[in-house]
Design a protein around this motif. Structure first.
Motif, short mmCIF file in Angstrom:
data_model
loop_
_atom_site.label_atom_id
_atom_site.label_comp_id
_atom_site.label_asym_id
_atom_site.label_seq_id
_atom_site.Cartn_x
_atom_site.Cartn_y
_atom_site.Cartn_z
N LYS A 73 86.14 -22.01 56.67
CA LYS A 73 85.12 -23.00 56.33
C LYS A 73 84.19 -22.53 55.21
CE LYS A 73 86.51 -26.04 59.23
NZ LYS A 73 87.12 -27.29 58.72
N HIS A 74 84.31 -21.27 54.83
CA HIS A 74 83.46 -20.73 53.77
C HIS A 74 83.78 -21.36 52.42
CE1 HIS A 74 81.97 -17.89 50.75
NE2 HIS A 74 81.12 -17.43 51.66
N GLY A 75 85.08 -21.51 52.15
CA GLY A 75 85.50 -22.10 50.89
C GLY A 75 85.95 -21.10 49.83
N SER A 76 85.74 -19.80 50.08
CA SER A 76 86.10 -18.79 49.09
C SER A 76 87.32 -17.98 49.47
CB SER A 76 84.92 -17.82 48.86
OG SER A 76 83.81 -18.51 48.32
N PHE A 77 87.93 -18.30 50.62
CA PHE A 77 89.01 -17.47 51.12
C PHE A 77 90.33 -18.23 51.15
CE2 PHE A 77 85.13 -15.85 53.17
CZ PHE A 77 85.13 -14.56 52.64
N ALA A 78 91.41 -17.51 50.85
CA ALA A 78 92.77 -18.04 50.98
C ALA A 78 93.45 -17.25 52.09
CB ALA A 78 93.54 -17.88 49.67
N ILE A 79 93.86 -17.95 53.13
CA ILE A 79 94.42 -17.30 54.31
C ILE A 79 95.78 -17.92 54.61
CG2 ILE A 79 94.01 -16.72 56.73
CD1 ILE A 79 91.02 -17.41 56.19
N PRO A 80 96.85 -17.14 54.65
CA PRO A 80 98.18 -17.71 54.89
C PRO A 80 98.27 -18.33 56.26
CG PRO A 80 98.26 -15.32 55.05
CD PRO A 80 96.89 -15.67 54.53
N LYS A 81 98.97 -19.45 56.36
CA LYS A 81 99.10 -20.16 57.64
C LYS A 81 100.28 -19.65 58.46
CE LYS A 81 95.67 -22.94 56.87
NZ LYS A 81 95.22 -22.40 55.59
N TYR A 82 100.81 -18.48 58.08
CA TYR A 82 101.90 -17.90 58.85
C TYR A 82 101.42 -17.71 60.29
CZ TYR A 82 106.07 -15.07 59.68
OH TYR A 82 107.27 -14.58 60.16
N ILE A 83 102.35 -17.60 61.21
CA ILE A 83 102.09 -17.63 62.65
C ILE A 83 100.73 -17.03 63.02
CG2 ILE A 83 102.97 -16.99 64.92
CD1 ILE A 83 105.72 -16.65 63.56
N ASN A 84 99.79 -17.89 63.42
CA ASN A 84 98.45 -17.47 63.83
C ASN A 84 97.76 -16.59 62.80
OD1 ASN A 84 98.66 -18.79 66.35
ND2 ASN A 84 99.76 -17.06 67.22
N TYR A 85 98.10 -16.80 61.51
CA TYR A 85 97.51 -16.03 60.42
C TYR A 85 97.95 -14.57 60.44
CZ TYR A 85 94.40 -20.08 60.64
OH TYR A 85 93.90 -21.35 60.71
N GLU A 86 98.93 -14.23 61.25
CA GLU A 86 99.35 -12.85 61.41
C GLU A 86 100.68 -12.63 60.71
OE1 GLU A 86 99.35 -12.06 65.60
OE2 GLU A 86 97.29 -12.80 65.85
N THR A 87 100.68 -11.93 59.58
CA THR A 87 101.91 -11.75 58.81
C THR A 87 102.79 -10.65 59.39
OG1 THR A 87 101.14 -10.04 57.27
CG2 THR A 87 100.54 -12.31 56.77
N GLU A 88 102.18 -9.64 60.03
CA GLU A 88 102.90 -8.49 60.56
C GLU A 88 103.78 -7.83 59.49
OE1 GLU A 88 104.12 -8.54 64.74
OE2 GLU A 88 103.88 -10.71 64.67
N TYR A 89 103.36 -7.94 58.24
CA TYR A 89 104.19 -7.41 57.16
C TYR A 89 104.37 -5.90 57.25
CZ TYR A 89 105.70 -5.89 52.56
OH TYR A 89 106.38 -5.27 51.53
#
Length: 337
Positions: A73-89
């Motif tokens: 909701k801040h507007g300055s962040f890009a967050i991937p929508k991958y499973i629960n925001y967790e990439t586990e890369y």
């Protein structure tokens, strides 16, 4: 084109290539060879522009998911929508390769701060995870949310077993789990030094005792602090966020270097659940609340049907006590756990 001009052209082309390579190797501050791109130019290369600027390390069940969800909701962040925001890369998805990781951020605008979080990064293999992260982005910042480990263990247990048992029997099931698991775990750990324990916990984090050993925060902190100084590692108290989120969000925004758009006065407590909602910057006349599934209302809400038994919590608090004191020594702060 005559041969002489062609020869001159190829020499100039080779010179340009050599100059470009030297520029990249030395990371020159001024434009390369009079016409390249400077290091400080906002048009970053695809490698720089397709990987995160900030990574959340965990801890699982300390509220990293909720924290990141509100950051949207801040507007300055890009967050991937991958499973629960967790990439586990850097753990199980490392085999998918860098191109896969970059693809998760391909739609991020150039002016956005890219964030990912995976709540078991902090205490899992590989041992050189911090080095791998920094190799990908030398300017990377990381944040860590810790919370009282005994109550967190209960939340972890419910999370992992929610589909298996009836929700009104959780205290008894958890007490049985603690009674069956904790003595063997304590006996096993006592055979090793703290340094050895760190390696063993990292190797076996996913086993039956995960919900217990993932609360041994002190074992791993020095490893991360050795690679990320205080300007690049932010540690937040998840219990404080639950009680009063404003200061932690303001601290995070300062840490990342963005405007304080999520302010102390923007948080509104839902007295029915005990969770906080947000008046978002885009329209502060509205109130944005997370639904119960995201907010983990199973154990953290005032509406939660069950809490762990006094006996199981007491056993876990005694188990965690020496590790908590070690943690306080590293942090220079007593969380009162």
């Amino acid at each position: 084109m005559g041969f002489g001009k062609f020869k001159q052209f190829t020499k100039l082309g080779a010179l340009a290539v050599v100059c470009y390579v030297l520029c990249c190797m030395t990371q020159m501050q001024e434009p390369c060879c009079g016409g390249g791109t400077s290091k400080n130019n906002t048009n970053l290369s695809i490698t720089q522009n397709s990987v995160p600027d900030v990574i959340g390390l965990g801890i699982r069940k300390c509220g990293t998911g909720v924290f990141v969800k509100f950051l949207e909701k801040h507007g300055s962040f890009a967050i991937p929508k991958y499973i629960n925001y967790e990439t586990e890369y850097f753990t199980r998805n490392y085999v998918k390769g860098l191109d896969w990781y970059k693809s998760l951020f391909k739609d991020a605008a150039s002016d956005k701060v890219k964030i990912e979080k995976t709540p078991h990064y902090y205490y899992t293999e590989p041992y050189d995870m911090a080095e791998r992260m920094l190799k990908l982005n030398p300017n990377l910042k990381v944040f860590l949310i810790l919370c009282e480990p005994a109550a967190r263990a209960y939340s972890c247990f419910v999370h992992h077993n929610f589909d298996l048992f009836g929700k009104y029997e959780w205290p008894e099931f958890f007490e049985r789990y603690v009674n069956n698991t904790l003595p063997n775990l304590q006996e096993w750990l006592q055979e090793y030094s703290y340094q050895q324990q760190e390696n063993l916990v990292m190797e076996r984090w996913w086993g039956r005792s995960e919900c217990l050993i993932s609360g041994l925060y002190a074992l791993h902190l020095n490893r991360w602090k050795a690679k990320f100084d205080d300007s690049k590692l932010l540690i937040l108290n998840g219990d404080e966020i639950m009680r009063n989120p404003g200061p932690s969000y303001e601290k995070f925004q300062d840490f990342v270097g963005v405007e304080r758009r999520l302010r102390q006065e923007d948080w509104v407590k839902n007295n029915e659940t005990g969770h906080f909602c947000l008046r978002p910057p885009a329209d502060r006349s509205q109130i944005y609340c997370l639904d119960d599934g995201i907010a983990k209302a199973r154990t953290r809400s005032l509406l939660a049907a069950n809490t762990p038994t006094i006996e199981s919590l007491a056993a876990l608090k005694a188990f965690y006590e020496p590790y908590n004191h070690m943690l306080y020594g590293i942090l220079g702060a007593d969380y009162g756990w």
